[in-house]
Design a protein around this motif. Structure first.
Motif, PDB file in Angstrom:
ATOM      1  N   PRO A  55       3.527  11.683   5.581  1.00 28.59           N
ATOM      2  CA  PRO A  55       4.619  11.820   4.611  1.00 28.59           C
ATOM      3  C   PRO A  55       5.234  10.463   4.280  1.00 28.59           C
ATOM      4  O   PRO A  55       4.981   9.462   4.972  1.00 28.59           O
ATOM      5  CB  PRO A  55       5.610  12.732   5.329  1.00 28.59           C
ATOM      6  CG  PRO A  55       5.342  12.524   6.779  1.00 28.59           C
ATOM      7  CD  PRO A  55       3.875  12.229   6.899  1.00 28.59           C
ATOM      8  N   ARG A  56       6.082  10.414   3.254  1.00 29.05           N
ATOM      9  CA  ARG A  56       6.609   9.156   2.756  1.00 29.05           C
ATOM     10  C   ARG A  56       7.442   8.416   3.801  1.00 29.05           C
ATOM     11  O   ARG A  56       7.450   7.190   3.823  1.00 29.05           O
ATOM     12  CB  ARG A  56       7.473   9.400   1.514  1.00 29.05           C
ATOM     13  CG  ARG A  56       6.745  10.010   0.343  1.00 29.05           C
ATOM     14  CD  ARG A  56       5.585   9.165  -0.128  1.00 29.05           C
ATOM     15  NE  ARG A  56       5.985   7.822  -0.524  1.00 29.05           N
ATOM     16  CZ  ARG A  56       5.148   6.804  -0.641  1.00 29.05           C
ATOM     17  NH1 ARG A  56       3.864   6.963  -0.381  1.00 29.05           N
ATOM     18  NH2 ARG A  56       5.591   5.622  -1.012  1.00 29.05           N
ATOM     19  N   TRP A  57       8.129   9.150   4.692  1.00 31.85           N
ATOM     20  CA  TRP A  57       9.029   8.474   5.616  1.00 31.85           C
ATOM     21  C   TRP A  57       8.282   7.618   6.634  1.00 31.85           C
ATOM     22  O   TRP A  57       8.861   6.705   7.216  1.00 31.85           O
ATOM     23  CB  TRP A  57       9.923   9.492   6.338  1.00 31.85           C
ATOM     24  CG  TRP A  57       9.234  10.388   7.338  1.00 31.85           C
ATOM     25  CD1 TRP A  57       8.723  11.617   7.105  1.00 31.85           C
ATOM     26  CD2 TRP A  57       9.000  10.124   8.729  1.00 31.85           C
ATOM     27  NE1 TRP A  57       8.175  12.137   8.248  1.00 31.85           N
ATOM     28  CE2 TRP A  57       8.335  11.245   9.261  1.00 31.85           C
ATOM     29  CE3 TRP A  57       9.284   9.051   9.571  1.00 31.85           C
ATOM     30  CZ2 TRP A  57       7.960  11.316  10.599  1.00 31.85           C
ATOM     31  CZ3 TRP A  57       8.910   9.119  10.915  1.00 31.85           C
ATOM     32  CH2 TRP A  57       8.256  10.254  11.401  1.00 31.85           C
ATOM     33  N   VAL A  58       6.983   7.867   6.827  1.00 32.57           N
ATOM     34  CA  VAL A  58       6.244   7.146   7.856  1.00 32.57           C
ATOM     35  C   VAL A  58       4.954   6.549   7.317  1.00 32.57           C
ATOM     36  O   VAL A  58       4.187   5.949   8.069  1.00 32.57           O
ATOM     37  CB  VAL A  58       5.951   8.096   9.047  1.00 32.57           C
ATOM     38  CG1 VAL A  58       4.825   9.070   8.711  1.00 32.57           C
ATOM     39  CG2 VAL A  58       5.647   7.326  10.328  1.00 32.57           C
ATOM     40  N   VAL A  59       4.708   6.641   6.010  1.00 32.19           N
ATOM     41  CA  VAL A  59       3.415   6.217   5.483  1.00 32.19           C
ATOM     42  C   VAL A  59       3.190   4.712   5.688  1.00 32.19           C
ATOM     43  O   VAL A  59       2.069   4.280   5.947  1.00 32.19           O
ATOM     44  CB  VAL A  59       3.289   6.598   3.987  1.00 32.19           C
ATOM     45  CG1 VAL A  59       4.275   5.826   3.117  1.00 32.19           C
ATOM     46  CG2 VAL A  59       1.868   6.381   3.500  1.00 32.19           C
ATOM     47  N   GLY A  60       4.248   3.908   5.593  1.00 36.18           N
ATOM     48  CA  GLY A  60       4.074   2.471   5.820  1.00 36.18           C
ATOM     49  C   GLY A  60       3.609   2.174   7.223  1.00 36.18           C
ATOM     50  O   GLY A  60       2.725   1.338   7.448  1.00 36.18           O
ATOM     51  N   ARG A  61       4.185   2.865   8.208  1.00 36.65           N
ATOM     52  CA  ARG A  61       3.790   2.644   9.600  1.00 36.65           C
ATOM     53  C   ARG A  61       2.394   3.198   9.883  1.00 36.65           C
ATOM     54  O   ARG A  61       1.623   2.591  10.642  1.00 36.65           O
ATOM     55  CB  ARG A  61       4.829   3.283  10.522  1.00 36.65           C
ATOM     56  CG  ARG A  61       6.082   2.447  10.683  1.00 36.65           C
ATOM     57  CD  ARG A  61       7.259   3.240  11.222  1.00 36.65           C
ATOM     58  NE  ARG A  61       7.878   4.037  10.169  1.00 36.65           N
ATOM     59  CZ  ARG A  61       8.991   4.742  10.344  1.00 36.65           C
ATOM     60  NH1 ARG A  61       9.584   4.777  11.531  1.00 36.65           N
ATOM     61  NH2 ARG A  61       9.516   5.424   9.332  1.00 36.65           N
TER      62      ARG A  61
ATOM     63  N   GLN B 287       0.816  -1.206   0.000  1.00 30.74           N
ATOM     64  CA  GLN B 287       0.000   0.000   0.000  1.00 30.74           C
ATOM     65  C   GLN B 287       0.854   1.262   0.000  1.00 30.74           C
ATOM     66  O   GLN B 287       0.498   2.251  -0.637  1.00 30.74           O
ATOM     67  CB  GLN B 287      -0.955  -0.024   1.186  1.00 30.74           C
ATOM     68  CG  GLN B 287      -1.952  -1.164   1.097  1.00 30.74           C
ATOM     69  CD  GLN B 287      -3.104  -1.005   2.066  1.00 30.74           C
ATOM     70  OE1 GLN B 287      -3.505   0.103   2.390  1.00 30.74           O
ATOM     71  NE2 GLN B 287      -3.634  -2.117   2.531  1.00 30.74           N
ATOM     72  N   SER B 288       1.985   1.252   0.704  1.00 28.44           N
ATOM     73  CA  SER B 288       2.846   2.439   0.673  1.00 28.44           C
ATOM     74  C   SER B 288       3.595   2.552  -0.646  1.00 28.44           C
ATOM     75  O   SER B 288       4.056   3.645  -1.003  1.00 28.44           O
ATOM     76  CB  SER B 288       3.840   2.407   1.842  1.00 28.44           C
ATOM     77  OG  SER B 288       4.594   1.207   1.849  1.00 28.44           O
ATOM     78  N   SER B 289       3.704   1.451  -1.413  1.00 30.55           N
ATOM     79  CA  SER B 289       4.324   1.512  -2.742  1.00 30.55           C
ATOM     80  C   SER B 289       3.421   2.169  -3.769  1.00 30.55           C
ATOM     81  O   SER B 289       3.893   2.553  -4.845  1.00 30.55           O
ATOM     82  CB  SER B 289       4.692   0.101  -3.222  1.00 30.55           C
ATOM     83  OG  SER B 289       5.728  -0.449  -2.441  1.00 30.55           O
TER      84      SER B 289
END
Length: 577
Positions: free
Chosen positions: A364-370, A152-154
């Motif tokens: 933001p991108r640096w934490v979107v996966g979490r 999902q973050s990809s």
């Protein structure tokens, strides 16, 4: 497979190329993301994989209904698949934000392939017991937990940020196209060839997605700082979500929706068996009705978002789902049950795609996966708890009563919007601000040196104190969200116009990381602080490293001080700190 997967441009570059060619785009079209070759290839491969997964789900659910008379055990099939997502998503999200997401997805797909082969083999050999079946479905859920945050973050790496809502909706379409036909076909397969055939088909369905991911070569992102350790990264994700009101509201509402709405899937085998008196083919047809509604909901989503606010849309899905599930509860024929499931499916995809897109556009991108992982933990945690609760209710009071009580839970979930409203589904500029530069220091310092204490001096006129306190409350939230600790605001007792902002970071590298996380959207707060500062511009920041005193037997060449300040005038408030 298209060759351009090897040299896929970034999503934003691809969008610029489309614009230069004069290709018109429509922000409301759900098909815009399919213009990106990698997203298109992964989407079709995921469609096939979803089809196999749903055929396997039909086989597992019906096999459990065949080998165990307990309604609770049947509901636990759904719970065993969703529970790992609740347990392991945060760790998976931290991994996805720190490592190559493509490799993570490949690892997850190979793992699920191996588990599916094992499940098919055990079923073929006649070794399946209720608890062994739950163990296999639990392991498949573990693979899903590892895969989902990375996948999902990809999406943001495959399509332009403005197309993320459409891409999320298209992913729901892929799953629900498979759901609309897969379960019916799965029911026919189980009826004709048994659950073993369903498990074998699922094992083969992973091959296409593995092939696409193996061929994809995403652009490498240069990493200027060392990776966070797993537990530090998990803590940073939890802290970011805890300090983000928009994401907190999504998580609470998603938990409530997952808890109530999962009844439509968890008790569906019992609806087919006990209320309609059907077999596996009937169960597959009912799942197909749910999936068809989900596809319809996905195609309606863009139009509904134009005429309804995010909160109104989500609240409506809670209410409409409750109405649909009540129709299922009182129906005794397939022709009355399918319309109720159709409504439920449409509400399912509308709510979950809205939740997902809101989280992606709020991080933001640096934490979107979490952030996505924590959202999934809440959603799947609600589903796991709901699967058990409604299964237990059905066991004690009957399937129809369990459905009726779940409708009440959904109406309560709708009322939560009165206190926890969802934010508008709008795009924030969460790109790094990139104004801050690592300062030069006069003392030897290592990345792990610390703690680092920072103070920033402000001169505030008496008439601006109230406005200053208000804006500093927001600055406190942003500082703490990005990693600052022990934030305090101090006022000088001898000069009431002199204020100090103070916070610390555990190490120098964490201090640098925190400042690099400031986004374009955060710049407004910095500008407001700067406008209120009336002293000699710019404000002055002191960076100090804590040092312990020690007894020395001889005087060193240069006596150590308890703190080493570095005073720096700052050109703009975004660099203050």
């Amino acid at each position: 497979m298209p060759d351009d997967l090897h040299a896929q441009p970034t999503a934003d570059v691809a969008e610029a190329e489309l614009a230069s060619e004069g290709i018109a785009r429509s922000d409301t079209s759900p098909f815009v993301p399919l213009r990106q070759p990698i997203f298109r290839a992964v989407w079709f491969a995921s469609l096939a994989s979803n089809f196999g997964g749903l055929v396997q789900a039909v086989g597992a659910s019906w096999m459990m209904a065949s080998i165990s008379p307990s309604a609770e055990m049947v509901a636990l099939v759904q719970a065993s698949t969703t529970l790992p997502v609740m347990l392991f998503s945060l760790a998976a999200g931290a991994i996805s934000d720190n490592y190559d997401r493509r490799r993570i997805m490949l690892t997850a797909q190979f793992f699920m392939l191996a588990v599916s082969v094992g499940l098919a083999a055990c079923a073929w050999l006649g070794l399946i017991t209720p608890w062994l079946l739950l163990s296999f479905t639990f392991l498949i859920g573990c693979g899903t937990a590892l895969n989902n945050p990375a996948w999902q973050s990809s999406v943001g790496d495959m399509v332009p940020r403005r197309d993320v809502p459409a891409a999320v909706t298209l992913n729901s379409v892929a799953f629900n196209i498979a759901r609309s036909v897969g379960p019916a076909i799965g029911g026919a397969i189980v009826a004709a060839a048994g659950a073993v055939a369903a498990f074998v088909i699922n094992a083969f369905s992973y091959i296409g997605l593995i092939t696409v991911l193996a061929r994809w070569q995403p652009p490498k992102v240069e990493r200027l700082l060392p990776r966070e350790t797993l537990f530090i990264a998990m803590g940073a994700g939890v802290r970011y979500v805890a300090m983000s009101p928009n994401i907190r509201a999504v998580i609470l509402r998603a938990f409530a929706f997952g808890f109530g709405a999962i009844v439509g899937l968890a008790l569906l085998p019992l609806v087919a068996r006990d209320l309609i008196r059907g077999g596996p083919l009937t169960y597959g047809i009912l799942l197909g009705g749910f999936g068809a509604g989900a596809v319809a909901g996905a195609f309606m989503s863009a139009r509904l978002r134009r005429v309804m606010s995010t909160e109104a849309l989500v609240r409506s899905t809670f209410i409409a789902y409750a109405v649909g599930i009540l129709l299922v509860a009182f129906s005794r024929t397939i022709w009355m049950t399918i319309p109720g499931l159709f409504v439920c499916g449409a509400c399912w995809v509308l709510a979950l795609s809205t939740f997902n897109a809101t989280v992606q556009l709020s991080a933001p991108r640096w934490v979107v996966g979490r952030a996505l992982a924590i959202y999934q933990m809440a959603t799947f945690g609600g589903m796991a708890m709901g699967s058990w609760a409604w299964g237990r209710t059905a066991l004690l009071f009957g399937t129809d009563r369990g459905l009726q009580l779940s409708a009440i839970a959904l109406l309560i979930g709708a009322s939560l919007g009165l206190l926890y409203r969802l934010p508008p589904l709008e795009e924030l500029n969460l790109d790094p601000l990139s104004r801050w530069r690592e300062p030069k220091v006069a003392v030897d310092i290592e990345p792990r040196s610390g703690p680092v204490i920072v103070t920033v001096e402000y001169i505030i006129k008496p008439e601006d104190v109230v406005a200053f306190l208000n804006v500093m409350a927001e600055r406190r939230r942003i500082r703490r969200r990005d990693g600052a600790r022990h934030w305090t605001l101090l006022r000088d007792l001898t000069d009431p116009t002199l204020w100090f902002e103070r916070y610390d970071s555990p190490t120098w590298v964490e201090y640098v990381r925190q400042n690099q996380r400031v986004t374009q959207a955060d710049a407004e707060i910095g500008e407001r602080v700067r406008a209120l500062h009336s002293g000699p511009n710019p404000p002055v920041v002191h960076r100090m490293i804590e040092r312990q005193t020690a007894s020395l037997t001889s005087a060193p060449a240069a006596a150590p001080s308890t703190s080493v300040p570095v005073a720096t005038p700052l050109g703009d408030p975004s660099r203050a700190g």
